[in-house]
Design a protein around this motif. Structure first.
Motif, PDB file in Angstrom:
ATOM      1  N   PHE A  69      10.663  46.527   3.163  1.00 28.07           N
ATOM      2  CA  PHE A  69      10.189  45.263   2.603  1.00 28.07           C
ATOM      3  C   PHE A  69       9.752  45.443   1.154  1.00 28.07           C
ATOM      4  O   PHE A  69      10.085  44.624   0.290  1.00 28.07           O
ATOM      5  CB  PHE A  69       9.047  44.714   3.448  1.00 28.07           C
ATOM      6  CG  PHE A  69       8.456  43.449   2.899  1.00 28.07           C
ATOM      7  CD1 PHE A  69       9.134  42.251   3.025  1.00 28.07           C
ATOM      8  CD2 PHE A  69       7.238  43.459   2.247  1.00 28.07           C
ATOM      9  CE1 PHE A  69       8.606  41.070   2.509  1.00 28.07           C
ATOM     10  CE2 PHE A  69       6.700  42.299   1.734  1.00 28.07           C
ATOM     11  CZ  PHE A  69       7.383  41.094   1.863  1.00 28.07           C
ATOM     12  N   VAL A  70       9.022  46.516   0.876  1.00 28.94           N
ATOM     13  CA  VAL A  70       8.561  46.772  -0.495  1.00 28.94           C
ATOM     14  C   VAL A  70       9.749  46.943  -1.434  1.00 28.94           C
ATOM     15  O   VAL A  70       9.783  46.380  -2.525  1.00 28.94           O
ATOM     16  CB  VAL A  70       7.637  48.011  -0.536  1.00 28.94           C
ATOM     17  CG1 VAL A  70       7.344  48.437  -1.961  1.00 28.94           C
ATOM     18  CG2 VAL A  70       6.343  47.727   0.200  1.00 28.94           C
ATOM     19  N   VAL A  71      10.741  47.697  -1.015  1.00 32.54           N
ATOM     20  CA  VAL A  71      11.933  47.889  -1.841  1.00 32.54           C
ATOM     21  C   VAL A  71      12.737  46.596  -1.926  1.00 32.54           C
ATOM     22  O   VAL A  71      13.270  46.252  -2.980  1.00 32.54           O
ATOM     23  CB  VAL A  71      12.797  49.041  -1.280  1.00 32.54           C
ATOM     24  CG1 VAL A  71      14.116  49.131  -2.004  1.00 32.54           C
ATOM     25  CG2 VAL A  71      12.046  50.356  -1.400  1.00 32.54           C
ATOM     26  N   GLY A  72      12.802  45.851  -0.827  1.00 32.64           N
ATOM     27  CA  GLY A  72      13.573  44.609  -0.798  1.00 32.64           C
ATOM     28  C   GLY A  72      13.041  43.545  -1.737  1.00 32.64           C
ATOM     29  O   GLY A  72      13.807  42.725  -2.253  1.00 32.64           O
ATOM     30  N   ILE A  73      11.740  43.542  -1.969  1.00 29.91           N
ATOM     31  CA  ILE A  73      11.168  42.572  -2.901  1.00 29.91           C
ATOM     32  C   ILE A  73      11.773  42.744  -4.287  1.00 29.91           C
ATOM     33  O   ILE A  73      12.070  41.771  -4.984  1.00 29.91           O
ATOM     34  CB  ILE A  73       9.635  42.727  -2.965  1.00 29.91           C
ATOM     35  CG1 ILE A  73       8.996  42.276  -1.664  1.00 29.91           C
ATOM     36  CG2 ILE A  73       9.052  41.950  -4.137  1.00 29.91           C
ATOM     37  CD1 ILE A  73       7.520  42.580  -1.579  1.00 29.91           C
ATOM     38  N   PHE A  74      11.967  43.987  -4.690  1.00 28.59           N
ATOM     39  CA  PHE A  74      12.464  44.260  -6.036  1.00 28.59           C
ATOM     40  C   PHE A  74      13.972  44.473  -6.073  1.00 28.59           C
ATOM     41  O   PHE A  74      14.528  44.838  -7.112  1.00 28.59           O
ATOM     42  CB  PHE A  74      11.743  45.471  -6.630  1.00 28.59           C
ATOM     43  CG  PHE A  74      10.305  45.171  -6.944  1.00 28.59           C
ATOM     44  CD1 PHE A  74       9.969  44.559  -8.134  1.00 28.59           C
ATOM     45  CD2 PHE A  74       9.305  45.466  -6.040  1.00 28.59           C
ATOM     46  CE1 PHE A  74       8.652  44.261  -8.426  1.00 28.59           C
ATOM     47  CE2 PHE A  74       7.991  45.175  -6.318  1.00 28.59           C
ATOM     48  CZ  PHE A  74       7.658  44.565  -7.514  1.00 28.59           C
ATOM     49  N   ALA A  75      14.660  44.254  -4.955  1.00 31.79           N
ATOM     50  CA  ALA A  75      16.117  44.403  -4.935  1.00 31.79           C
ATOM     51  C   ALA A  75      16.795  43.387  -5.854  1.00 31.79           C
ATOM     52  O   ALA A  75      17.849  43.670  -6.421  1.00 31.79           O
ATOM     53  CB  ALA A  75      16.643  44.273  -3.511  1.00 31.79           C
ATOM     54  N   THR A  76      16.187  42.223  -6.000  1.00 28.17           N
ATOM     55  CA  THR A  76      16.785  41.222  -6.885  1.00 28.17           C
ATOM     56  C   THR A  76      16.807  41.690  -8.331  1.00 28.17           C
ATOM     57  O   THR A  76      17.715  41.339  -9.085  1.00 28.17           O
ATOM     58  CB  THR A  76      16.010  39.896  -6.793  1.00 28.17           C
ATOM     59  OG1 THR A  76      14.636  40.130  -7.091  1.00 28.17           O
ATOM     60  CG2 THR A  76      16.130  39.290  -5.411  1.00 28.17           C
ATOM     61  N   VAL A  77      15.829  42.489  -8.723  1.00 31.50           N
ATOM     62  CA  VAL A  77      15.819  43.048 -10.076  1.00 31.50           C
ATOM     63  C   VAL A  77      17.001  43.989 -10.253  1.00 31.50           C
ATOM     64  O   VAL A  77      17.720  43.941 -11.259  1.00 31.50           O
ATOM     65  CB  VAL A  77      14.492  43.780 -10.358  1.00 31.50           C
ATOM     66  CG1 VAL A  77      14.535  44.492 -11.704  1.00 31.50           C
ATOM     67  CG2 VAL A  77      13.324  42.822 -10.298  1.00 31.50           C
ATOM     68  N   ASP A  78      17.229  44.854  -9.256  1.00 31.39           N
ATOM     69  CA  ASP A  78      18.350  45.785  -9.336  1.00 31.39           C
ATOM     70  C   ASP A  78      19.683  45.048  -9.366  1.00 31.39           C
ATOM     71  O   ASP A  78      20.565  45.388 -10.159  1.00 31.39           O
ATOM     72  CB  ASP A  78      18.318  46.754  -8.151  1.00 31.39           C
ATOM     73  CG  ASP A  78      17.135  47.695  -8.209  1.00 31.39           C
ATOM     74  OD1 ASP A  78      16.668  47.983  -9.321  1.00 31.39           O
ATOM     75  OD2 ASP A  78      16.682  48.131  -7.138  1.00 31.39           O
ATOM     76  N   VAL A  79      19.829  44.049  -8.520  1.00 27.61           N
ATOM     77  CA  VAL A  79      21.074  43.275  -8.487  1.00 27.61           C
ATOM     78  C   VAL A  79      21.290  42.570  -9.819  1.00 27.61           C
ATOM     79  O   VAL A  79      22.405  42.540 -10.344  1.00 27.61           O
ATOM     80  CB  VAL A  79      21.064  42.271  -7.306  1.00 27.61           C
ATOM     81  CG1 VAL A  79      22.237  41.317  -7.388  1.00 27.61           C
ATOM     82  CG2 VAL A  79      21.074  43.018  -5.987  1.00 27.61           C
ATOM     83  N   SER A  80      20.241  42.038 -10.390  1.00 21.83           N
ATOM     84  CA  SER A  80      20.336  41.380 -11.686  1.00 21.83           C
ATOM     85  C   SER A  80      20.804  42.354 -12.766  1.00 21.83           C
ATOM     86  O   SER A  80      21.654  42.018 -13.594  1.00 21.83           O
ATOM     87  CB  SER A  80      18.985  40.785 -12.065  1.00 21.83           C
ATOM     88  OG  SER A  80      19.003  40.297 -13.374  1.00 21.83           O
ATOM     89  N   LEU A  81      20.272  43.565 -12.753  1.00 23.43           N
ATOM     90  CA  LEU A  81      20.689  44.571 -13.734  1.00 23.43           C
ATOM     91  C   LEU A  81      22.142  44.983 -13.523  1.00 23.43           C
ATOM     92  O   LEU A  81      22.893  45.178 -14.487  1.00 23.43           O
ATOM     93  CB  LEU A  81      19.775  45.789 -13.658  1.00 23.43           C
ATOM     94  CG  LEU A  81      18.344  45.573 -14.145  1.00 23.43           C
ATOM     95  CD1 LEU A  81      17.482  46.778 -13.806  1.00 23.43           C
ATOM     96  CD2 LEU A  81      18.331  45.302 -15.637  1.00 23.43           C
TER      97      LEU A  81
END
Length: 69
Positions: free
Chosen positions: A45-57
């Motif tokens: 869950f913690v990693v999934g919250i910031f997955a959108t940042v990675d996908v955006s990059l």
């Protein structure tokens, strides 16, 4: 211009891995009844919250940066 989400994403991954290792150590030593599955779900869950940042990059690197938004 450096994106501020990249360090936050890295921090979330480091926090989640530390949490996972801490949960494993806690299960092995002081809390044998701790369900490791729950610990791993929290880490995901913690990693999934910031997955959108990675996908955006990734999308920005693939398709290029949009100048006019």
């Amino acid at each position: 211009m450096e994106l501020k989400g990249k360090p936050l994403s890295l921090g979330a991954k480091l926090f989640a891995s530390t949490l996972a290792i801490g949960g494993l150590v806690a299960k092995a030593t002081i809390a044998p009844g701790l369900p490791i599955d729950d610990v791993l779900k929290v880490c995901a869950f913690v990693v999934g919250i910031f997955a959108t940042v990675d996908v955006s990059l990734w999308l920005e690197n693939i398709f290029g940066k949009k100048e006019n938004r």
